[in-house]
Write a protein that holds these residues in place. Sequence first.
Motif, short mmCIF file in Angstrom:
data_model
loop_
_atom_site.label_atom_id
_atom_site.label_comp_id
_atom_site.label_asym_id
_atom_site.label_seq_id
_atom_site.Cartn_x
_atom_site.Cartn_y
_atom_site.Cartn_z
N LEU A 159 38.26 30.40 34.10
CA LEU A 159 38.88 29.73 35.25
C LEU A 159 40.40 29.83 35.23
O LEU A 159 41.02 30.12 36.26
CB LEU A 159 38.45 28.24 35.28
N HIS A 160 40.99 29.62 34.05
CA HIS A 160 42.46 29.64 33.95
C HIS A 160 43.05 31.00 34.30
O HIS A 160 44.24 31.11 34.58
CB HIS A 160 42.89 29.24 32.54
N ASP A 161 42.22 32.02 34.27
CA ASP A 161 42.72 33.38 34.49
C ASP A 161 42.19 33.98 35.78
O ASP A 161 42.47 35.14 36.08
CB ASP A 161 42.27 34.24 33.29
N ALA A 162 41.44 33.20 36.53
CA ALA A 162 40.72 33.76 37.69
C ALA A 162 41.62 34.36 38.76
O ALA A 162 41.20 35.26 39.48
CB ALA A 162 39.82 32.69 38.30
N LEU A 163 42.85 33.83 38.85
CA LEU A 163 43.75 34.35 39.90
C LEU A 163 44.64 35.49 39.38
O LEU A 163 45.49 35.97 40.12
CB LEU A 163 44.62 33.22 40.46
N ASN A 164 44.42 35.88 38.14
CA ASN A 164 45.18 37.01 37.59
C ASN A 164 44.84 38.28 38.38
O ASN A 164 43.66 38.58 38.58
CB ASN A 164 44.77 37.17 36.12
N PRO A 165 45.86 39.02 38.83
CA PRO A 165 45.58 40.22 39.64
C PRO A 165 44.63 41.22 38.97
O PRO A 165 43.96 41.99 39.66
CB PRO A 165 46.97 40.84 39.84
N LYS A 166 44.53 41.18 37.63
CA LYS A 166 43.64 42.13 36.95
C LYS A 166 42.17 41.90 37.31
O LYS A 166 41.33 42.77 37.12
CB LYS A 166 43.87 42.11 35.43
N TYR A 167 41.86 40.70 37.81
CA TYR A 167 40.47 40.42 38.21
C TYR A 167 40.23 40.57 39.71
O TYR A 167 39.17 40.22 40.20
CB TYR A 167 40.08 39.00 37.78
N LYS A 168 41.24 41.08 40.40
CA LYS A 168 41.14 41.20 41.86
C LYS A 168 39.91 42.01 42.26
O LYS A 168 39.16 41.63 43.18
CB LYS A 168 42.42 41.84 42.40
N ASN A 169 39.69 43.11 41.55
CA ASN A 169 38.56 43.98 41.89
C ASN A 169 37.21 43.36 41.55
O ASN A 169 36.20 43.68 42.15
CB ASN A 169 38.69 45.34 41.19
N VAL A 170 37.22 42.46 40.55
CA VAL A 170 35.97 41.80 40.15
C VAL A 170 35.45 40.95 41.30
O VAL A 170 34.26 40.92 41.58
CB VAL A 170 36.20 40.93 38.89
N PHE A 171 36.38 40.26 41.96
CA PHE A 171 35.96 39.34 43.03
C PHE A 171 35.82 40.02 44.39
O PHE A 171 35.19 39.48 45.27
CB PHE A 171 36.92 38.15 43.10
N SER A 172 36.45 41.17 44.57
CA SER A 172 36.31 41.88 45.85
C SER A 172 35.31 43.01 45.69
O SER A 172 35.66 44.11 45.31
CB SER A 172 37.67 42.44 46.27
N GLN A 173 34.05 42.70 45.94
CA GLN A 173 32.99 43.67 45.68
C GLN A 173 32.36 44.25 46.95
O GLN A 173 31.29 44.81 46.89
CB GLN A 173 31.90 43.01 44.84
N GLY A 174 32.97 44.01 48.07
CA GLY A 174 32.41 44.54 49.32
C GLY A 174 31.13 43.85 49.72
O GLY A 174 31.14 42.66 50.03
N ASN A 175 30.01 44.60 49.67
CA ASN A 175 28.73 44.04 50.11
C ASN A 175 28.06 43.13 49.07
O ASN A 175 27.06 42.49 49.37
CB ASN A 175 27.75 45.16 50.48
N VAL A 176 28.60 43.13 47.87
CA VAL A 176 28.00 42.33 46.79
C VAL A 176 28.51 40.89 46.87
O VAL A 176 29.69 40.65 47.12
CB VAL A 176 28.35 42.95 45.42
N THR A 177 27.61 39.95 46.67
CA THR A 177 28.01 38.53 46.66
C THR A 177 28.18 38.06 45.22
O THR A 177 27.29 38.28 44.38
CB THR A 177 26.92 37.66 47.34
N ASN A 178 29.31 37.47 44.95
CA ASN A 178 29.55 36.93 43.60
C ASN A 178 28.90 35.56 43.48
O ASN A 178 29.10 34.70 44.34
CB ASN A 178 31.05 36.79 43.34
N ILE A 179 28.14 35.37 42.43
CA ILE A 179 27.54 34.06 42.15
C ILE A 179 28.32 33.48 40.98
O ILE A 179 28.28 34.02 39.87
CB ILE A 179 26.04 34.17 41.81
N ILE A 180 29.02 32.42 41.25
CA ILE A 180 29.93 31.86 40.24
C ILE A 180 29.35 30.58 39.64
O ILE A 180 28.96 29.67 40.36
CB ILE A 180 31.32 31.60 40.86
#
Lengths: 208, 207
Positions: free
Chosen positions: A95-116
Motif C-alpha cells: 500500500l505504501h508504494d502503490a502510487l510509485n510510478p514503477k507500478y503504473k503498468n501493474v494497475f493499467s492493464q487495459g481489459n484486465v480487471t485488478n482485484i485488490i
Amino acid sequence: MVGFKLNLKEMNKLNLFFTFLAIVILSSCSDSNMRRYAKSPDQILKEYLNDEDFISPGEMLKIAEAPDPKYHLIDIRTPDLYIKGHLKNAINVPLHDALNPKYKNVFSQGNVTNIIYGTGNEDVVDLYLMFNELGVKGNKFFKGGYIFVASGGKSEANINDEKPAYNFAEKLKELAGAAGTTVQTPVKKKAKKPVIRRKKREVEGGCS
Amino acid sequence: MRTTDKIVIIGLLLGSVWLFFAGKNAGDKREIPPKKLHELMLQKHRDISADELTRRIINGDPMLQIVDVRNEKQYNSYTLPGAINIPLEDIMKTDNLAYFDQDVLNTVIFSNGTSDAQIAWNILTRLGYKNLTILRGGLNNWFETIILAKPPTGPYDKESDDLYQFRNGARVYFGVGASSETESAPKPKVRIPIIKRKKKEVEGGCS
C-alpha cells in the motif's frame, strides 16, 4: 518588414521570459494526473455510498478458486506477509508504494480487471480512495482480507466492518442489570438553574 | 514604454490568467493536493485508540469534539458521551462543515467500523480541515475494549493490570457498574433524623 527593431539586450530579455514561461507550463503539465483530483468530494462520497468497485465475498472466493486471465490479483499487504502466504498468481504491491510510478503498468492493464485485497477493510479502503481520487480505473476491491479468502471463506472475517457488532443499548442494559446498576444513557447536561437567594427580612415592629 | 516591455507585461498577464484558471480546475482553493493527502492518509497518527479516547472523555477534555457519522437511528440508540451526529451522507452540507471549520478542537470521527470514518476523514482533510482523527476500529472495537473489558491473562504484568483497572473504572463511568469481582455488597442506607427548628416569634413592638 519588421515594424520595430529589437536590439540585442531586448532580445535576451524576451528569450529569458519565454524560457521561464515554457518551464512553468511544462512543470504544471508533467505528472498532471498526480497533481489533480479526477473526481469531486461529492462524487467520491456518492460512489462509495453506492458500494461501487467493491466485490462480494462470494465473487472473491470464485475468482481465487478458479483463476481467470481477465482478472489480475494484487496483494497490498507488506512484503513480509506476502511471502508468508498469498493467493495464487497474486502479485505484491505494498500500500505504501502503490502510487510509485514503477507500478503504473501493474494497475493499467487495459481489459484486465485488478482485484485488490489486503489485510482487511482499512488498507483496501485507503487504496480505493487514492485510486478513485486520481482516476485510476479498472480496479475492484475486496474488503474481507487475505485470511478469509485463504481459508476458503471459513475463517471469521469482518467483511462489512460497518455492521454493528452488538445492539449496544441492549447489551449495556444487560450488563447493567447483571451488575445491579442502571444504565446511564449519554444525555446532554442540563443547564443549572441559577439559585435565587432571598434576602432576610428585617425584623418588623418596634417603636418609632 | 518600449515594445519589449509591453510584450513582457502582456505575457505575464496572460500567464497569470492561465494559472488562475488552472488552479480553479484543480478544485477549491483550500483543497490540499492529492500527493499531500495521500501522505497524510498513510501516517500512523491519523487514528486514536479506544483507551486514549476514553481517557479524554473521562477527563472532560475541552479540546475534544466527537463526531458520530452513523445514521440518526443508530446515534439515537447509542453513542459516545458528548458526540454530535453528522451522518456520512450529509457530511458535505454547509451547516455540517461548519463543525470542522476551526483549528482549535481535536475532532474524533467514528462509525461502527473504520470504513465510513475513513471516507469522512479523507473528504474533510482533502477540503483543508485540520485536527481530524479516526477512532481505531470504530465503536465496535471501543465497546469490546472498554465496556466488555476482559481481565489480563497469563502471568502478572503491572502495565496490563493497570490498563484493566482503568478500563474497569471506565465501565462504571459509562454506566455498566463495576465487575462482580470488585463490587462490594450494597450498604443499608442510614436515615438521618431531620431536626425541625421552631420558628422564632417576631421580636420588638411596644409593650
